[in-house]
Enzyme design. Structure first.
Site, mmCIF file in Angstrom:
data_model
loop_
_atom_site.group_PDB
_atom_site.id
_atom_site.type_symbol
_atom_site.label_atom_id
_atom_site.label_comp_id
_atom_site.label_asym_id
_atom_site.label_seq_id
_atom_site.Cartn_x
_atom_site.Cartn_y
_atom_site.Cartn_z
ATOM 1 N N TYR A 110 36.377 51.020 38.793
ATOM 2 C CA TYR A 110 37.493 51.215 37.845
ATOM 3 C C TYR A 110 36.965 51.342 36.412
ATOM 4 O O TYR A 110 37.440 52.163 35.631
ATOM 5 C CB TYR A 110 38.497 50.063 37.941
ATOM 6 C CG TYR A 110 39.570 50.157 36.874
ATOM 7 C CD1 TYR A 110 40.462 51.230 36.847
ATOM 8 C CD2 TYR A 110 39.678 49.201 35.868
ATOM 9 C CE1 TYR A 110 41.437 51.339 35.856
ATOM 10 C CE2 TYR A 110 40.642 49.296 34.879
ATOM 11 C CZ TYR A 110 41.521 50.366 34.889
ATOM 12 O OH TYR A 110 42.473 50.467 33.900
ATOM 13 N N ARG A 117 36.985 58.766 31.878
ATOM 14 C CA ARG A 117 38.301 59.284 31.450
ATOM 15 C C ARG A 117 38.387 59.301 29.934
ATOM 16 O O ARG A 117 38.799 60.308 29.335
ATOM 17 C CB ARG A 117 39.406 58.397 32.048
ATOM 18 C CG ARG A 117 40.792 58.699 31.517
ATOM 19 C CD ARG A 117 41.875 57.892 32.220
ATOM 20 N NE ARG A 117 41.726 56.439 32.101
ATOM 21 C CZ ARG A 117 42.611 55.552 32.554
ATOM 22 N NH1 ARG A 117 43.708 55.968 33.187
ATOM 23 N NH2 ARG A 117 42.406 54.259 32.415
ATOM 24 N N TYR A 171 41.989 47.306 24.502
ATOM 25 C CA TYR A 171 41.391 46.182 25.224
ATOM 26 C C TYR A 171 39.948 45.998 24.731
ATOM 27 O O TYR A 171 39.223 46.972 24.531
ATOM 28 C CB TYR A 171 41.324 46.464 26.737
ATOM 29 C CG TYR A 171 42.596 46.263 27.527
ATOM 30 C CD1 TYR A 171 43.743 45.706 26.981
ATOM 31 C CD2 TYR A 171 42.636 46.641 28.867
ATOM 32 C CE1 TYR A 171 44.900 45.531 27.749
ATOM 33 C CE2 TYR A 171 43.779 46.470 29.644
ATOM 34 C CZ TYR A 171 44.917 45.910 29.075
ATOM 35 O OH TYR A 171 46.038 45.750 29.841
ATOM 36 N N ARG A 184 52.011 52.094 27.635
ATOM 37 C CA ARG A 184 52.815 51.291 28.577
ATOM 38 C C ARG A 184 54.042 52.045 29.070
ATOM 39 O O ARG A 184 54.524 51.796 30.169
ATOM 40 C CB ARG A 184 53.275 49.990 27.920
ATOM 41 C CG ARG A 184 52.154 49.099 27.451
ATOM 42 C CD ARG A 184 51.436 48.424 28.603
ATOM 43 N NE ARG A 184 50.249 47.723 28.112
ATOM 44 C CZ ARG A 184 49.285 47.273 28.891
ATOM 45 N NH1 ARG A 184 49.336 47.437 30.204
ATOM 46 N NH2 ARG A 184 48.242 46.670 28.371
ATOM 47 N N GLU A 292 51.265 45.337 41.375
ATOM 48 C CA GLU A 292 51.573 46.182 40.221
ATOM 49 C C GLU A 292 52.851 46.940 40.560
ATOM 50 O O GLU A 292 53.069 47.331 41.711
ATOM 51 C CB GLU A 292 50.399 47.143 40.007
ATOM 52 C CG GLU A 292 50.587 48.136 38.892
ATOM 53 C CD GLU A 292 49.305 48.923 38.604
ATOM 54 O OE1 GLU A 292 48.215 48.323 38.511
ATOM 55 O OE2 GLU A 292 49.418 50.152 38.475
HETATM 56 C C1 3EB Z 1 46.777 46.874 32.936
HETATM 57 O O1 3EB Z 1 47.837 46.632 32.384
HETATM 58 C C2 3EB Z 1 46.858 46.931 34.436
HETATM 59 O O2 3EB Z 1 43.910 52.441 33.913
HETATM 60 O O3 3EB Z 1 45.467 53.959 33.903
HETATM 61 C C3 3EB Z 1 48.065 49.765 34.612
HETATM 62 C C4 3EB Z 1 48.423 51.078 34.316
HETATM 63 C C5 3EB Z 1 46.718 49.443 34.722
HETATM 64 C C6 3EB Z 1 47.448 52.054 34.138
HETATM 65 C C7 3EB Z 1 45.084 52.788 34.006
HETATM 66 C C8 3EB Z 1 45.751 50.437 34.533
HETATM 67 C C9 3EB Z 1 46.115 51.729 34.252
HETATM 68 O O4 3EB Z 1 45.689 47.036 32.324
HETATM 69 C C10 3EB Z 1 46.275 48.067 35.066
#
Ligand code: 3EB
Length: 302
Positions: A110, A117, A171, A184, A292
């Site tokens: 991941y 990406r 992050y 989001r 999720e």
């Molecule tokens: C998160 O909130 C959980 O890498 O495209 C959620 C939605 C998550 C998209 C992505 C990852 C992705 O980080 C994981």
């Protein structure tokens, strides 16, 4: 717990006759998520089969991991940005083989995907790319191909963040060499309706996992995050339950044995009988996350 080995063969839409098997076995609910009607007028742009439906542009691609996941991701994302040029990206769905296993240099797949990406998007859109990122999800698949689907539109989009979560594109490096590239939620406003895409939502506050490996507590936290992003997008606390035209949910479960508990909870707390819901067996992008939930919601303009 045994579960039916049926696949959600059409994760979002069907381009022409090609139905993508993304490799997330269906545990319960709808075997298809048909956000868009069956589409024709398919053309090939790089790795993507692309079709148009009114002002929508939908694309899907599936590729083997050659020579490796990073290279495959870079290629797909460059093609995705070429195919969707001139449109607003609304939603991207990513399906990664062995998402929590280590790949090159011992880094988790991941995280390698996030690295490639981010590099690919930056190389096309430049350093300010985070402000243009759409809603997305990235989950595991049981097959050996990387699958990426996108929905884009010629109208205007707005992207939203959860006030209790660090935007994923900020992050810190403890979560990987490059941050995940998604918003989001993305809201598309067209002439007579709104489409709201809520990204894969999990048990994360700030940037840290809340309640590692505890499905019951993670479900409560995920529902709280869904309420918060719902309110932020202007849908009230309950994802437009009273006035939505259509609501679609996909619930990804790491452990099939959690199905009964999660399903009965969601029927009490989130879902309406008219909702289209699929429960899928899938690994989640962090090894300590067990579930999720994503949502796509269509409302009148109001
Ligand atoms: C998160 O909130 C959980 O890498 O495209 C959620 C939605 C998550 C998209 C992505 C990852 C992705 O980080 C994981």
């Amino acid at each position: 717990m045994p579960y039916p080995a049926r696949d959600l063969s059409n994760p979002v839409f069907t381009c022409g006759h090609s139905r993508l098997a993304v490799g997330t076995p269906l545990l319960a609910g709808s075997a298809e998520e048909s956000i868009f009607p069956r589409l024709t007028d398919t053309k090939q742009i790089g790795a993507f089969s692309v079709c148009r439906h009114g002002e929508w542009l939908l694309g899907q691609a599936q590729t083997p991991l050659s020579p490796d996941l990073e290279a495959a991701t870079q290629l797909l994302y460059k093609d995705l940005l070429t195919a969707s040029a001139g449109y607003s990206l609304c939603r991207i769905w990513n399906y990664l083989p062995a998402i929590n296993k280590s790949g090159t240099h011992g880094e988790e797949n991941y995280r390698l995907f996030c690295l490639a990406r981010s590099q690919a998007i930056e190389s096309v859109l430049g350093l300010n790319f985070p402000q243009n990122l759409p809603a997305a999800s990235a989950v595991g698949t049981d097959n050996n191909s990387l699958s990426v689907l996108f929905a884009a539109h010629s109208g205007r989009t707005c992207h939203f963040e959860n006030p209790e979560q660090v935007p994923a594109y900020y992050y810190p490096p403890e979560h990987g060499p490059r941050s995940p590239s998604f918003a989001r939620a993305t809201v598309l406003t067209s002439l007579d309706s709104k489409t709201i895409f809520i990204s894969g939502t999990a048990s994360i506050k700030g940037h840290k996992t809340s309640f590692p490996n505890d499905t019951s507590a993670q479900l409560d936290c995920t529902l709280d995050n869904l309420r918060l992003i719902s309110a932020t997008c202007g849908l009230g606390n309950n994802l437009a339950a009273e006035y939505a035209i259509e609501r679609h949910f996909k619930v990804y479960l790491r452990h099939a044995a959690d199905l009964d508990f999660v399903q009965s909870n969601l029927v009490r707390t989130l879902l309406l009988p008219s909702d289209q819901v699929s429960y899928l067996r899938s690994d989640i992008c962090r090894a300590d996350l067990t579930l999720e939930i994503e949502a796509s919601i269509f409302t009148p303009l109001t």
